[in-house]
Motif scaffolding. Structure first.
Motif, PDB file in Angstrom:
ATOM      1  N   MET A  57       7.937   2.211  21.213  1.00  0.00           N
ATOM      2  CA  MET A  57       6.749   2.542  21.956  1.00  0.00           C
ATOM      3  C   MET A  57       5.532   1.984  21.237  1.00  0.00           C
ATOM      4  O   MET A  57       4.664   1.403  21.868  1.00  0.00           O
ATOM      5  N   ARG A  58       5.484   2.152  19.938  1.00  0.00           N
ATOM      6  CA  ARG A  58       4.343   1.670  19.174  1.00  0.00           C
ATOM      7  C   ARG A  58       4.258   0.154  19.246  1.00  0.00           C
ATOM      8  O   ARG A  58       3.166  -0.403  19.377  1.00  0.00           O
ATOM      9  N   ASP A  59       5.404  -0.502  19.184  1.00  0.00           N
ATOM     10  CA  ASP A  59       5.419  -1.969  19.191  1.00  0.00           C
ATOM     11  C   ASP A  59       5.298  -2.535  20.596  1.00  0.00           C
ATOM     12  O   ASP A  59       4.679  -3.579  20.793  1.00  0.00           O
ATOM     13  N   THR A  60       5.886  -1.871  21.578  1.00  0.00           N
ATOM     14  CA  THR A  60       5.904  -2.412  22.942  1.00  0.00           C
ATOM     15  C   THR A  60       4.775  -1.879  23.813  1.00  0.00           C
ATOM     16  O   THR A  60       4.502  -2.437  24.873  1.00  0.00           O
TER      17      THR A  60
END
Length: 117
Positions: free
Chosen positions: A1-4
């Motif tokens: 979630m943080r990366d995408t």
């Protein structure tokens, strides 16, 4: 979630969990209210019925003479009489001796809470 950056699925997952927990809690409270109503009707058959005693018996799944004595501001003898009468066959409590202490279990409440865990 943080990366995408996929916040929406993560938030929906959390909201679904909160909703499910809320529904389960509401169902639990409704069953507890039914148990409390049944206990109220049963307690009314005793001359010492009081809302304070009923509340005490549903605050925790068990109690002791000392707890009733302190909460209801009655003598030890009176508290013991209440609990012993309520633990007679057909009563709403079950008496258990552990060491020198007696514990009085609100069996319907205990069984309900035991199913949760």
């Amino acid at each position: 979630m943080r990366d995408t950056g996929a916040w929406e699925p993560w938030l929906l997952y959390l909201i679904t969990g909160v909703e499910q927990t809320a529904r389960e809690t509401i169902a639990l409270v409704q069953v507890m209210r039914q148990l409390m109503q049944q206990a109220r009707e049963q307690l009314r058959g005793y001359r010492f019925y009081s809302q304070d005693l009923l509340n005490h018996l549903f605050r925790y799944p068990y109690t002791r003479i000392e707890f009733v004595q302190q909460e209801l501001q009655v003598s030890r003898l009176t508290a013991g009489t209440y609990l012993n009468q309520l633990s007679q066959p057909g009563g709403m409590l079950q008496k258990h001796k552990l060491g020198k202490a007696n514990y009085y279990v609100n069996q319907p409440l205990y069984e309900l809470l035991a199913r949760l865990g």
